[in-house]
Design an enzyme around this catalytic site. Structure first.
Site, PDB file in Angstrom:
ATOM      1  N   GLY A  69       0.786  -1.255   0.107  1.00 31.47           N
ATOM      2  CA  GLY A  69      -0.039   0.151   0.050  1.00 31.47           C
ATOM      3  C   GLY A  69       0.893   1.111  -0.134  1.00 31.47           C
ATOM      4  O   GLY A  69       2.101   1.438   0.334  1.00 31.47           O
ATOM      5  N   GLY A 117      -0.033  -4.703   0.425  1.00 36.18           N
ATOM      6  CA  GLY A 117      -1.290  -4.504  -0.560  1.00 36.18           C
ATOM      7  C   GLY A 117      -1.261  -5.042  -1.720  1.00 36.18           C
ATOM      8  O   GLY A 117      -2.227  -5.499  -2.477  1.00 36.18           O
ATOM      9  N   GLU A 140       4.714  -6.291   7.090  1.00 38.98           N
ATOM     10  CA  GLU A 140       4.093  -5.319   7.935  1.00 38.98           C
ATOM     11  C   GLU A 140       4.835  -5.280   9.319  1.00 38.98           C
ATOM     12  O   GLU A 140       4.826  -4.032   9.775  1.00 38.98           O
ATOM     13  CB  GLU A 140       2.907  -5.509   7.839  1.00 38.98           C
ATOM     14  CG  GLU A 140       2.147  -5.301   6.527  1.00 38.98           C
ATOM     15  CD  GLU A 140       1.937  -6.326   5.523  1.00 38.98           C
ATOM     16  OE1 GLU A 140       2.319  -7.423   6.088  1.00 38.98           O
ATOM     17  OE2 GLU A 140       1.380  -6.058   4.813  1.00 38.98           O
ATOM     18  N   ASP A 148      -2.211  -7.126   6.962  1.00 39.56           N
ATOM     19  CA  ASP A 148      -3.454  -6.858   6.676  1.00 39.56           C
ATOM     20  C   ASP A 148      -3.846  -7.363   5.265  1.00 39.56           C
ATOM     21  O   ASP A 148      -3.477  -8.258   4.984  1.00 39.56           O
ATOM     22  CB  ASP A 148      -3.620  -5.237   7.108  1.00 39.56           C
ATOM     23  CG  ASP A 148      -2.780  -4.383   5.957  1.00 39.56           C
ATOM     24  OD1 ASP A 148      -2.097  -5.079   5.311  1.00 39.56           O
ATOM     25  OD2 ASP A 148      -3.291  -3.292   5.933  1.00 39.56           O
TER      26      ASP A 148
HETATM   27  C1  QUE Z   1       6.837  -3.257   5.081  1.00 42.36           C
HETATM   28  C2  QUE Z   1       5.809  -2.830   4.696  1.00 42.36           C
HETATM   29  C3  QUE Z   1       5.853  -1.969   3.274  1.00 42.36           C
HETATM   30  C4  QUE Z   1       7.401  -1.728   2.810  1.00 42.36           C
HETATM   31  C5  QUE Z   1       8.261  -1.998   3.537  1.00 42.36           C
HETATM   32  C6  QUE Z   1       8.175  -2.936   4.558  1.00 42.36           C
HETATM   33  C7  QUE Z   1       4.835  -1.609   2.583  1.00 42.36           C
HETATM   34  C8  QUE Z   1       5.231  -0.855   1.339  1.00 42.36           C
HETATM   35  C9  QUE Z   1       6.470  -0.562   1.013  1.00 42.36           C
HETATM   36  C10 QUE Z   1       6.730   0.311  -0.382  1.00 42.36           C
HETATM   37  C11 QUE Z   1       8.140  -0.011  -0.865  1.00 42.36           C
HETATM   38  C12 QUE Z   1       8.411   0.795  -1.940  1.00 42.36           C
HETATM   39  C13 QUE Z   1       7.756   1.965  -2.192  1.00 42.36           C
HETATM   40  C14 QUE Z   1       6.541   2.233  -1.562  1.00 42.36           C
HETATM   41  C15 QUE Z   1       6.081   1.487  -0.474  1.00 42.36           C
HETATM   42  O1  QUE Z   1       7.504  -0.935   1.848  1.00 42.36           O
HETATM   43  O2  QUE Z   1       3.781  -1.671   2.680  1.00 42.36           O
HETATM   44  O3  QUE Z   1       5.677   3.408  -1.846  1.00 42.36           O
HETATM   45  O4  QUE Z   1       7.828   2.800  -3.444  1.00 42.36           O
HETATM   46  O5  QUE Z   1       4.152  -0.275   0.633  1.00 42.36           O
HETATM   47  O6  QUE Z   1       9.021  -3.172   5.133  1.00 42.36           O
HETATM   48  O7  QUE Z   1       4.644  -3.080   4.918  1.00 42.36           O
END
Ligand code: QUE
Length: 356
Positions: A69, A117, A140, A148
């Site tokens: 997400g 997500g 998460e 989730d």
């Molecule tokens: C745990 C997570 C997420 C994460 C890293 C974690 C997560 C998530 C992102 C993420 C990664 C790259 C992106 C971004 C989000 O990293 O839920 O916008 O460019 O979305 O250790 O839950």
């Protein structure tokens, strides 16, 4: 209804296929709120359209389907309260449940990175395809959150204690491990996905989809996950995170030491909530009930501050030194865990219901 490459998600028809392409490749296709709305709207239209026999989800760019997400957007909205986060999670979880109940074949190309997500958009689909490039995870607890998007439901139904291990450590599944954990159904080499999409777009009946996919299916490359099943089941069968840590310590193997080090990076509060949530999800009758509980936990982890601290440390400031609260497992009391699980006030609760 032509696709526009400037959009965050490209929605289009290709023959009999409704196609959804996640299109934020610079952010690993992280799922934004407008994408949730656009995907839900497209699925509703295609549900009613007799010309559409199959839906295909994939991702633009060469890194993967979806990193998770858009938690950065939630982080930056938090100074104005929890309203945006609640709306985001409620509508995202509603979409996750709708995907599980979708009456037409929903085919997810889980190529490359698929986390959080991204698992919510693919793991509840009827046909989940992985490749030699797939890396699936529910990471998460590293950002002070619980798995989730129906993650507690999927993890609860993985064999033995595999789901508890994957949910607590955030460890990645690859190859055969994705299928062992029941997060995927079919392995197809990534080079054959365009040809598979073309074949699916010619399916004149939904009932033809399974057979088309089967023509592309190959045995998955072996992975480590199943080979550690015995250690996983022995260490992760306990009712407390402390007892799981003790069991890992007593094992004194390379795998156990690495697993222990992984756990010790993660939020003690999120770890205890995740263990309880996965065990609880095993007793629930439906994905919807699991999502309703997940919503209580994610909203409360946001308001507690744990989730914001995790996003700050891992994704915003990137110092990788979150200051967890409480800082130790001993500080997370049973009363605190029970408080997080208690129902939200009726007007604030997510109240998804399984169809009867
Ligand atoms: C745990 C997570 C997420 C994460 C890293 C974690 C997560 C998530 C992102 C993420 C990664 C790259 C992106 C971004 C989000 O990293 O839920 O916008 O460019 O979305 O250790 O839950």
């Amino acid at each position: 209804m032509t696709g526009d490459a400037s959009e965050e998600v490209i929605i289009r028809r290709e023959g009999h296929a409704g196609r959804i392409t996640m299109n934020r490749p610079k952010a690993l296709n992280a799922l934004t709120y407008p994408m949730v709305v656009a995907i839900h709207d497209a699925l509703k239209r295609w549900e009613q359209d007799p010309e559409v026999t199959v839906v295909i989800l994939d991702g633009a760019g060469d890194k993967g389907l979806c990193a998770g997400g858009d938690v950065r957007a939630i982080y930056h909205s938090a100074s104005e309260g929890s309203g945006f986060a609640r709306k985001f999670w409620a509508d995202e979880y509603r979409l996750n449940a709708y995907i599980r109940r979708y009456p037409k074949p929903y085919v997810a190309f889980m190529d490359g990175i698929v986390m959080g997500g991204g698992i919510g958009l693919s793991g509840h689909g009827s046909h989940r395809i992985v490749t030699e490039r797939s890396q699936l995870a529910m990471p998460e607890t590293a950002i002070g959150l619980i798995p989730d998007v129906g993650g507690t439901w999927l993890l609860a139904h993985a064999p033995g204690e595999t789901g508890v291990y994957l949910g607590l450590t955030g460890e990645r599944m690859r190859g055969a491990g994705t299928m062992f954990a029941q997060f995927a159904d079919t392995y197809v080499p990534s080079s054959r996905l365009p040809e598979l999409a073309a074949a699916l777009s010619e399916a004149t009946e939904p009932s033809a989809v399974g057979g088309i996919i089967a023509r592309f299916s190959e045995p998955p490359p072996p992975s480590e996950l199943a080979s550690h099943a015995e250690e996983i089941n022995a260490a992760f069968k306990f009712d407390t995170v402390e007892a799981i840590r003790d069991a890992l310590k007593a094992m004194d193997t390379e795998w156990a030491r690495k697993t222990l080090a992984d756990l010790d990076q993660r939020s003690p509060l999120a770890l205890k909530l995740t263990l309880a949530a996965i065990r609880n999800a095993r007793t629930l009758p439906s994905l919807e009930e699991a999502l309703n509980v997940e919503f209580r936990l994610t909203v409360r982890l946001l308001e507690h501050g744990e989730f914001l601290e995790g996003v700050r440390a891992l994704l915003v400031d990137k110092d990788r030194s979150p200051k967890w609260n409480p800082p130790t497992l001993a500080g997370v009391t049973d009363e605190m865990v029970a408080q997080f699980f208690s129902p939200l006030p009726e007007a604030e609760a997510l109240a998804l219901k399984a169809p009867t």
